[in-house]
Write a protein that holds these residues in place. Structure first.
Motif, PDB file in Angstrom:
ATOM      1  N   ARG A   1       0.825  -1.218   0.000  1.00 16.56           N
ATOM      2  CA  ARG A   1       0.000   0.000   0.000  1.00 16.56           C
ATOM      3  C   ARG A   1       0.858   1.267   0.000  1.00 16.56           C
ATOM      4  O   ARG A   1       0.718   2.107  -0.856  1.00 16.56           O
ATOM      5  N   THR A   2       1.707   1.474   1.006  1.00 10.54           N
ATOM      6  CA  THR A   2       2.650   2.583   0.984  1.00 10.54           C
ATOM      7  C   THR A   2       4.028   2.056   1.376  1.00 10.54           C
ATOM      8  O   THR A   2       4.141   1.170   2.230  1.00 10.54           O
ATOM      9  N   VAL A   3       5.064   2.617   0.749  1.00 12.33           N
ATOM     10  CA  VAL A   3       6.419   2.114   0.986  1.00 12.33           C
ATOM     11  C   VAL A   3       7.411   3.243   0.690  1.00 12.33           C
ATOM     12  O   VAL A   3       7.157   4.093  -0.174  1.00 12.33           O
ATOM     13  N   SER A   4       8.520   3.261   1.413  1.00  9.38           N
ATOM     14  CA  SER A   4       9.514   4.318   1.230  1.00  9.38           C
ATOM     15  C   SER A   4      10.393   4.038   0.025  1.00  9.38           C
ATOM     16  O   SER A   4      10.515   2.886  -0.431  1.00  9.38           O
ATOM     17  N   VAL A   5      11.021   5.091  -0.473  1.00  7.62           N
ATOM     18  CA  VAL A   5      11.952   4.947  -1.600  1.00  7.62           C
ATOM     19  C   VAL A   5      13.111   4.041  -1.209  1.00  7.62           C
ATOM     20  O   VAL A   5      13.539   3.182  -1.995  1.00  7.62           O
ATOM     21  N   GLU A   6      13.616   4.210  -0.002  1.00  3.63           N
ATOM     22  CA  GLU A   6      14.765   3.402   0.447  1.00  3.63           C
ATOM     23  C   GLU A   6      14.410   1.915   0.510  1.00  3.63           C
ATOM     24  O   GLU A   6      15.204   1.050   0.109  1.00  3.63           O
ATOM     25  N   GLU A   7      13.216   1.611   0.997  1.00  3.24           N
ATOM     26  CA  GLU A   7      12.797   0.209   1.069  1.00  3.24           C
ATOM     27  C   GLU A   7      12.626  -0.377  -0.330  1.00  3.24           C
ATOM     28  O   GLU A   7      12.986  -1.533  -0.580  1.00  3.24           O
ATOM     29  N   LEU A   8      12.063   0.415  -1.243  1.00  2.00           N
ATOM     30  CA  LEU A   8      11.922  -0.051  -2.623  1.00  2.00           C
ATOM     31  C   LEU A   8      13.288  -0.318  -3.241  1.00  2.00           C
ATOM     32  O   LEU A   8      13.481  -1.331  -3.926  1.00  2.00           O
ATOM     33  N   ALA A   9      14.239   0.577  -3.009  1.00  2.47           N
ATOM     34  CA  ALA A   9      15.586   0.395  -3.556  1.00  2.47           C
ATOM     35  C   ALA A   9      16.208  -0.892  -3.039  1.00  2.47           C
ATOM     36  O   ALA A   9      16.863  -1.643  -3.790  1.00  2.47           O
ATOM     37  N   GLN A  10      15.976  -1.187  -1.757  1.00  2.40           N
ATOM     38  CA  GLN A  10      16.531  -2.409  -1.159  1.00  2.40           C
ATOM     39  C   GLN A  10      15.873  -3.652  -1.759  1.00  2.40           C
ATOM     40  O   GLN A  10      16.560  -4.618  -2.117  1.00  2.40           O
ATOM     41  N   GLN A  11      14.562  -3.630  -1.905  1.00  2.00           N
ATOM     42  CA  GLN A  11      13.853  -4.796  -2.432  1.00  2.00           C
ATOM     43  C   GLN A  11      14.168  -5.044  -3.907  1.00  2.00           C
ATOM     44  O   GLN A  11      14.213  -6.190  -4.354  1.00  2.00           O
ATOM     45  N   LEU A  12      14.389  -3.960  -4.657  1.00  2.00           N
ATOM     46  CA  LEU A  12      14.653  -4.100  -6.091  1.00  2.00           C
ATOM     47  C   LEU A  12      16.137  -4.209  -6.405  1.00  2.00           C
ATOM     48  O   LEU A  12      16.512  -4.436  -7.556  1.00  2.00           O
ATOM     49  N   ASP A  13      16.992  -3.992  -5.366  1.00  2.00           N
ATOM     50  CA  ASP A  13      18.451  -4.056  -5.524  1.00  2.00           C
ATOM     51  C   ASP A  13      18.943  -3.039  -6.558  1.00  2.00           C
ATOM     52  O   ASP A  13      19.718  -3.355  -7.466  1.00  2.00           O
ATOM     53  N   VAL A  14      18.450  -1.815  -6.418  1.00  2.00           N
ATOM     54  CA  VAL A  14      18.886  -0.704  -7.268  1.00  2.00           C
ATOM     55  C   VAL A  14      19.109   0.507  -6.375  1.00  2.00           C
ATOM     56  O   VAL A  14      18.836   0.485  -5.173  1.00  2.00           O
ATOM     57  N   THR A  15      19.596   1.590  -6.958  1.00  2.00           N
ATOM     58  CA  THR A  15      19.849   2.799  -6.185  1.00  2.00           C
ATOM     59  C   THR A  15      18.545   3.574  -5.950  1.00  2.00           C
ATOM     60  O   THR A  15      17.599   3.462  -6.744  1.00  2.00           O
ATOM     61  N   PRO A  16      18.483   4.379  -4.884  1.00  2.00           N
ATOM     62  CA  PRO A  16      17.308   5.240  -4.675  1.00  2.00           C
ATOM     63  C   PRO A  16      17.054   6.177  -5.857  1.00  2.00           C
ATOM     64  O   PRO A  16      15.893   6.492  -6.155  1.00  2.00           O
ATOM     65  N   GLN A  17      18.125   6.611  -6.532  1.00  2.00           N
ATOM     66  CA  GLN A  17      17.951   7.490  -7.687  1.00  2.00           C
ATOM     67  C   GLN A  17      17.178   6.789  -8.804  1.00  2.00           C
ATOM     68  O   GLN A  17      16.313   7.393  -9.462  1.00  2.00           O
ATOM     69  N   THR A  18      17.471   5.513  -9.014  1.00  2.00           N
ATOM     70  CA  THR A  18      16.742   4.742 -10.025  1.00  2.00           C
ATOM     71  C   THR A  18      15.277   4.606  -9.647  1.00  2.00           C
ATOM     72  O   THR A  18      14.381   4.752 -10.487  1.00  2.00           O
ATOM     73  N   VAL A  19      15.025   4.351  -8.373  1.00  2.00           N
ATOM     74  CA  VAL A  19      13.645   4.238  -7.897  1.00  2.00           C
ATOM     75  C   VAL A  19      12.902   5.556  -8.097  1.00  2.00           C
ATOM     76  O   VAL A  19      11.754   5.576  -8.558  1.00  2.00           O
ATOM     77  N   ARG A  20      13.551   6.668  -7.771  1.00  2.00           N
ATOM     78  CA  ARG A  20      12.896   7.973  -7.923  1.00  2.00           C
ATOM     79  C   ARG A  20      12.554   8.258  -9.386  1.00  2.00           C
ATOM     80  O   ARG A  20      11.495   8.809  -9.691  1.00  2.00           O
ATOM     81  N   ARG A  21      13.455   7.882 -10.309  1.00  2.00           N
ATOM     82  CA  ARG A  21      13.163   8.079 -11.731  1.00  2.00           C
ATOM     83  C   ARG A  21      11.959   7.243 -12.164  1.00  2.00           C
ATOM     84  O   ARG A  21      11.081   7.722 -12.892  1.00  2.00           O
ATOM     85  N   ASP A  22      11.937   5.988 -11.703  1.00  2.00           N
ATOM     86  CA  ASP A  22      10.797   5.123 -12.042  1.00  2.00           C
ATOM     87  C   ASP A  22       9.500   5.679 -11.460  1.00  2.00           C
ATOM     88  O   ASP A  22       8.457   5.696 -12.132  1.00  2.00           O
ATOM     89  N   ILE A  23       9.555   6.135 -10.219  1.00  2.00           N
ATOM     90  CA  ILE A  23       8.362   6.674  -9.580  1.00  2.00           C
ATOM     91  C   ILE A  23       7.854   7.897 -10.336  1.00  2.00           C
ATOM     92  O   ILE A  23       6.646   8.064 -10.543  1.00  2.00           O
ATOM     93  N   LYS A  24       8.778   8.774 -10.768  1.00  2.00           N
ATOM     94  CA  LYS A  24       8.369   9.969 -11.517  1.00  2.00           C
ATOM     95  C   LYS A  24       7.625   9.579 -12.797  1.00  2.00           C
ATOM     96  O   LYS A  24       6.558  10.135 -13.115  1.00  2.00           O
ATOM     97  N   LEU A  25       8.155   8.607 -13.537  1.00  2.00           N
ATOM     98  CA  LEU A  25       7.496   8.159 -14.770  1.00  2.00           C
ATOM     99  C   LEU A  25       6.124   7.562 -14.475  1.00  2.00           C
ATOM    100  O   LEU A  25       5.140   7.838 -15.175  1.00  2.00           O
ATOM    101  N   MET A  26       6.058   6.750 -13.432  1.00  2.00           N
ATOM    102  CA  MET A  26       4.804   6.071 -13.110  1.00  2.00           C
ATOM    103  C   MET A  26       3.801   7.027 -12.467  1.00  2.00           C
ATOM    104  O   MET A  26       2.589   6.846 -12.590  1.00  2.00           O
ATOM    105  N   GLU A  27       4.293   8.071 -11.801  1.00  2.00           N
ATOM    106  CA  GLU A  27       3.397   9.096 -11.270  1.00  2.00           C
ATOM    107  C   GLU A  27       2.791   9.901 -12.422  1.00  2.00           C
ATOM    108  O   GLU A  27       1.598  10.212 -12.410  1.00  2.00           O
ATOM    109  N   ASP A  28       3.603  10.209 -13.435  1.00  2.00           N
ATOM    110  CA  ASP A  28       3.097  10.935 -14.610  1.00  2.00           C
ATOM    111  C   ASP A  28       2.007  10.137 -15.318  1.00  2.00           C
ATOM    112  O   ASP A  28       1.076  10.704 -15.902  1.00  2.00           O
ATOM    113  N   ALA A  29       2.132   8.795 -15.293  1.00  2.00           N
ATOM    114  CA  ALA A  29       1.121   7.925 -15.899  1.00  2.00           C
ATOM    115  C   ALA A  29      -0.030   7.623 -14.947  1.00  2.00           C
ATOM    116  O   ALA A  29      -0.922   6.847 -15.286  1.00  2.00           O
ATOM    117  N   GLN A  30      -0.003   8.231 -13.759  1.00  2.00           N
ATOM    118  CA  GLN A  30      -1.043   8.077 -12.740  1.00  2.00           C
ATOM    119  C   GLN A  30      -1.180   6.646 -12.241  1.00  2.00           C
ATOM    120  O   GLN A  30      -2.256   6.225 -11.799  1.00  2.00           O
TER     121      GLN A  30
END
Length: 253
Positions: free
Chosen positions: A18-47
């Protein structure tokens, strides 16, 4: 947008938690927080996602994604679903088709079918199938929504109740784990419920982004549909609900 595997996993994590932090997502996906933030921005734009204080979550259950964005979202998956549906619609049958970008793709996939009789509250579906000389198109009356050319209202429901068709083809906004079908507009939901009532078989068309998606209004339950056409296997909980409801699941290749 078309989601890559990492973005798909990100969305699945958010839907589960339901809700999750950027840091936790980065840990679960094994990527950097910057990568997660870029993905979130794209997916937020797509609602598909919404940012909240301290993390990210699912967007509001009150407002749907804009029509133009829904047209572009998972367009290849919708075309594959539509082709699977068209492959099982026999010539010479009657159909009720409701509002939605996936049902519009189904209409495009039916342009070479013969002797179809289609009743619809979707002006886009009507325009597409009007190009098929082997198809009779009947348009429901009612109030036209400018944003997607859907027709809704009590007059629409009364019109649809005059018919009893072989197959009702409906789209939705969300399919919950327990098999509940949901959408955003109560007027649209009432029309879809009338389509279910007036169809001998009900076929649901929904791409995988609809699995677990939140929406405000209850439309129906999986026990009221006969076939689900989708582009990916439903998650475990939903798959069990569909099996218990004896729904035939068709995963488009």
């Amino acid at each position: 947008m078309t989601l890559n595997p990492r973005q798909r996993k990100l969305l699945d994590v958010v839907r589960h938690q339901r809700t999750v932090s950027v840091e936790e997502l980065a840990q679960q996906l094994d990527v950097t927080p910057q990568t997660v933030r870029r993905d979130i921005k794209l997916m937020e734009d797509a609602q598909l996602l919404a940012r909240y204080h301290g993390g990210v979550g699912l967007p509001s259950s009150v407002r749907n994604i804009d029509y133009n964005q829904r047209q572009a979202l998972n367009s290849d998956a919708k075309r594959r679903i539509a082709a699977a549906v068209a492959g099982q619609v026999p010539n010479g049958c009657s159909l009720l088709v409701n509002i939605g970008t996936t049902t519009e793709e189904v209409a495009r996939a039916l342009v070479h079918h013969q002797d179809l009789h289609v009743v619809t509250n979707n002006l886009n579906v009507a325009a597409i199938l009007a190009d098929n000389p082997g198809c009779e198109v009947i348009i429901a009356g009612g109030v036209v929504r400018a944003r997607d050319r859907g027709i809704v209202g009590e007059a629409t429901i009364d019109f649809i109740r005059q018919f009893k068709v072989d197959i009702g083809i409906i789209g939705i906004s969300g399919l919950e784990e327990d098999g509940t079908l949901r959408d955003f507009d109560p007027r649209e939901v009432k029309v879809a419920q009338a389509i279910i009532e007036q169809s001998r078989e009900v076929w649901l068309v929904a791409d995988h982004d609809k699995f677990g998606r939140q929406a405000l209004v209850r439309l129906a339950h999986a026990s009221q549909i006969d076939r689900l056409f989708t582009d990916a296997k439903p998650p475990e909980g939903l798959a069990k609900a569909l099996k218990d409801a004896k729904v035939q699941v068709v995963v488009a290749a």
